[in-house]
Design a protein around this motif. Structure first.
Motif, PDB file in Angstrom:
ATOM      1  N   PHE A  98       0.637  -1.090   0.089  1.00 57.26           N
ATOM      2  CA  PHE A  98       0.157  -0.057  -0.095  1.00 57.26           C
ATOM      3  C   PHE A  98       1.002   1.217  -0.135  1.00 57.26           C
ATOM      4  N   VAL A  99       0.630   2.322  -0.767  1.00 57.57           N
ATOM      5  CA  VAL A  99       1.311   3.541  -0.862  1.00 57.57           C
ATOM      6  C   VAL A  99      -0.009   4.549  -0.515  1.00 57.57           C
ATOM      7  N   GLY A 100       0.440   5.540   0.508  1.00 60.40           N
ATOM      8  CA  GLY A 100      -0.628   6.296   0.483  1.00 60.40           C
ATOM      9  C   GLY A 100      -0.284   7.582   1.603  1.00 60.40           C
ATOM     10  N   LYS A 101      -1.248   8.380   2.076  1.00 57.28           N
ATOM     11  CA  LYS A 101      -0.600   9.404   3.226  1.00 57.28           C
ATOM     12  C   LYS A 101      -0.337   8.768   4.411  1.00 57.28           C
ATOM     13  N   ALA A 102       0.460   9.520   5.062  1.00 56.81           N
ATOM     14  CA  ALA A 102       0.854   9.435   6.494  1.00 56.81           C
ATOM     15  C   ALA A 102       0.345  10.389   7.294  1.00 56.81           C
ATOM     16  N   ILE A 103      -0.934  10.060   7.603  1.00 49.86           N
ATOM     17  CA  ILE A 103      -1.801  11.105   8.617  1.00 49.86           C
ATOM     18  C   ILE A 103      -2.212  10.346   9.867  1.00 49.86           C
ATOM     19  N   PRO A 104      -1.456  10.602  10.816  1.00 48.16           N
ATOM     20  CA  PRO A 104      -1.576   9.754  11.963  1.00 48.16           C
ATOM     21  C   PRO A 104      -3.065   9.634  12.660  1.00 48.16           C
ATOM     22  N   GLU A 105      -3.777  10.727  12.624  1.00 43.62           N
ATOM     23  CA  GLU A 105      -5.081  10.622  13.134  1.00 43.62           C
ATOM     24  C   GLU A 105      -5.817   9.673  12.301  1.00 43.62           C
ATOM     25  N   ALA A 106      -6.629   8.582  12.882  1.00 43.32           N
ATOM     26  CA  ALA A 106      -7.334   7.827  12.295  1.00 43.32           C
ATOM     27  C   ALA A 106      -8.557   7.411  13.190  1.00 43.32           C
ATOM     28  N   THR A 154      -2.249   0.650  -4.426  1.00 44.68           N
ATOM     29  CA  THR A 154      -1.596  -0.400  -4.261  1.00 44.68           C
ATOM     30  C   THR A 154      -0.791  -0.999  -5.348  1.00 44.68           C
ATOM     31  N   VAL A 155       0.257  -1.649  -4.706  1.00 44.10           N
ATOM     32  CA  VAL A 155       1.457  -2.120  -6.053  1.00 44.10           C
ATOM     33  C   VAL A 155       1.611  -3.550  -5.733  1.00 44.10           C
ATOM     34  N   ARG A 185      15.359   0.537  -1.505  1.00 43.01           N
ATOM     35  CA  ARG A 185      14.981  -0.097  -2.792  1.00 43.01           C
ATOM     36  C   ARG A 185      13.591  -0.273  -3.036  1.00 43.01           C
ATOM     37  N   LEU A 186      12.629  -0.291  -2.016  1.00 47.56           N
ATOM     38  CA  LEU A 186      11.264  -0.358  -2.200  1.00 47.56           C
ATOM     39  C   LEU A 186      10.863   1.082  -2.438  1.00 47.56           C
ATOM     40  N   LEU A 187      11.504   1.921  -1.815  1.00 49.13           N
ATOM     41  CA  LEU A 187      11.190   3.422  -2.133  1.00 49.13           C
ATOM     42  C   LEU A 187      11.336   3.609  -3.727  1.00 49.13           C
ATOM     43  N   SER A 188      12.663   3.361  -4.022  1.00 51.58           N
ATOM     44  CA  SER A 188      12.979   3.411  -5.463  1.00 51.58           C
ATOM     45  C   SER A 188      11.775   2.727  -6.588  1.00 51.58           C
ATOM     46  N   THR A 189      11.610   1.595  -6.105  1.00 51.40           N
ATOM     47  CA  THR A 189      10.703   0.877  -7.206  1.00 51.40           C
ATOM     48  C   THR A 189       9.293   1.537  -7.024  1.00 51.40           C
TER      49      THR A 189
END
Length: 329
Positions: A98-106, A154-155, A185-189
């Motif tokens: 999963f790739v998304g926002k880092a917003i701590p409040e949930a 998602t990837v 490596r994952l960031l680059s991918t």
């Protein structure tokens, strides 16, 4: 690293407390169970990796940590969990990154079963410093995902999944060099992943009572041969409207969401019961155990029997002595 107050403000709303820290690492344990652990590594300015290992069935309501804003990559190697980003409900699994926002409040985060092993890579753009190689990689990632909506994306690429599993292995060994290598490596991918305009249009989460009713219907009919035609008939709405609304709120099409629910229920039964594979397959809508086994392996990376064996071993591992933490003044 930022001062301790920045780290711990509101952290108890996640169900954790700090037990040790140094300049680049912070150790947490569960408030209710001290064998629920989380370790956060700073691997570069503005880039952090959280290693989450929760033995219990995790649930956190109204998390209020006021930490970093930015972006995150999340992955579960064991178990599955839901979290919320603003009004969007997001599922983190072993089947995709999963790739998304880092917003701590949930408003809620919760596991679908006992036992979660996962990571979050958090990239905070305002904290990236200098023009080093790692800083440039971090900025490339931010540039690639800056238009991401609340729902994220998602990837499923094999190289991304392999890197995610490699990062889990490095985290389990507390191998700091390996953690940094695999995380970048994952960031680059991810930075090279092309997200179509159509996908970006879909990934715009909004809460919708109509979608909640469909979700509940899917949960209550895991064994039944649910189709889009059936949903159209039950809810009196066109298939295209159902698909569009559902994706914007729950990340997936209704049929993909149903497939995920079925696999998570199968995981639960494999862990919590001694039911046969045939019984489990039928209980989640598969007449053919071989088709069930193939679907389960696509979702978890393991056959149902291997998954059950692996989880039984993890239960035995919990009997080992809990590590002691060095307290840094």
């Amino acid at each position: 690293m930022t001062n301790l107050e920045d780290w711990v403000e509101g952290i108890e709303s996640w169900g954790f407390r700090v037990v040790d820290y140094d300049e680049d690492t912070m150790f947490f344990e569960g408030i209710e169970r001290d064998d629920d652990t989380m370790v956060t590594y700073r691997i570069a300015p503005g880039v952090f990796v959280d290693y989450i290992n929760i033995k219990s069935r995790y649930r956190s309501e109204n998390a209020a940590h006021s930490g970093r804003r930015g972006y995150r990559i999340a992955y579960c190697s064991s178990g599955n969990y839901y979290t919320h980003i603003n009004g969007s409900k997001v599922l983190i699994t072993s089947a995709e990154v999963f790739v998304g926002k880092a917003i701590p409040e949930a408003k809620a985060s919760y596991g679908t079963q006992e036992g979660i092993v996962a990571f979050n890579i958090v990239v905070a753009p305002d904290e990236i410093e200098g023009r080093t190689f790692l800083a440039d990689l971090s900025r490339d990632f931010v540039e690639a995902v800056k238009e991401v909506k609340d729902m994220g994306f998602t990837v499923k690429r094999k190289d991304a999944l392999d890197e995610a599993r490699g990062l889990i292995d490095a985290l389990a060994k507390a191998d700091r060099a390996g953690i940094g290598l695999m995380a970048f490596r994952l960031l680059s991918t991810i930075s090279k992943e092309q997200v179509s305009a159509n996908r970006k249009r879909y990934f715009q989460g909004t809460e919708d009572e109509f979608v909640a009713e469909i979700e509940q219907y899917l949960r209550e009919n895991l064994k039944e041969p649910v189709t889009l035609d059936r949903l159209e008939e039950v809810f009196g709405c066109s298939k295209s409207t159902i698909i569009n609304k559902f994706i914007r709120t729950c990340q997936y099409t209704p049929m993909k969401y149903l497939a995920n629910l079925r696999m998570m229920e199968a995981e639960r039964q494999l862990i919590d019961t001694n039911a046969s594979m045939t019984y489990i397959a039928e209980s989640v809508g598969y007449d053919n155990p071989s088709n069930f086994s193939r679907a389960f392996k696509r979702f978890t990376g393991l056959s149902p029997s291997a998954y059950r064996k692996c989880f039984d071993q993890s239960k035995n591992d919990t009997k080992k002595a809990k590590p002691t933490y060095r307290v840094t003044p």
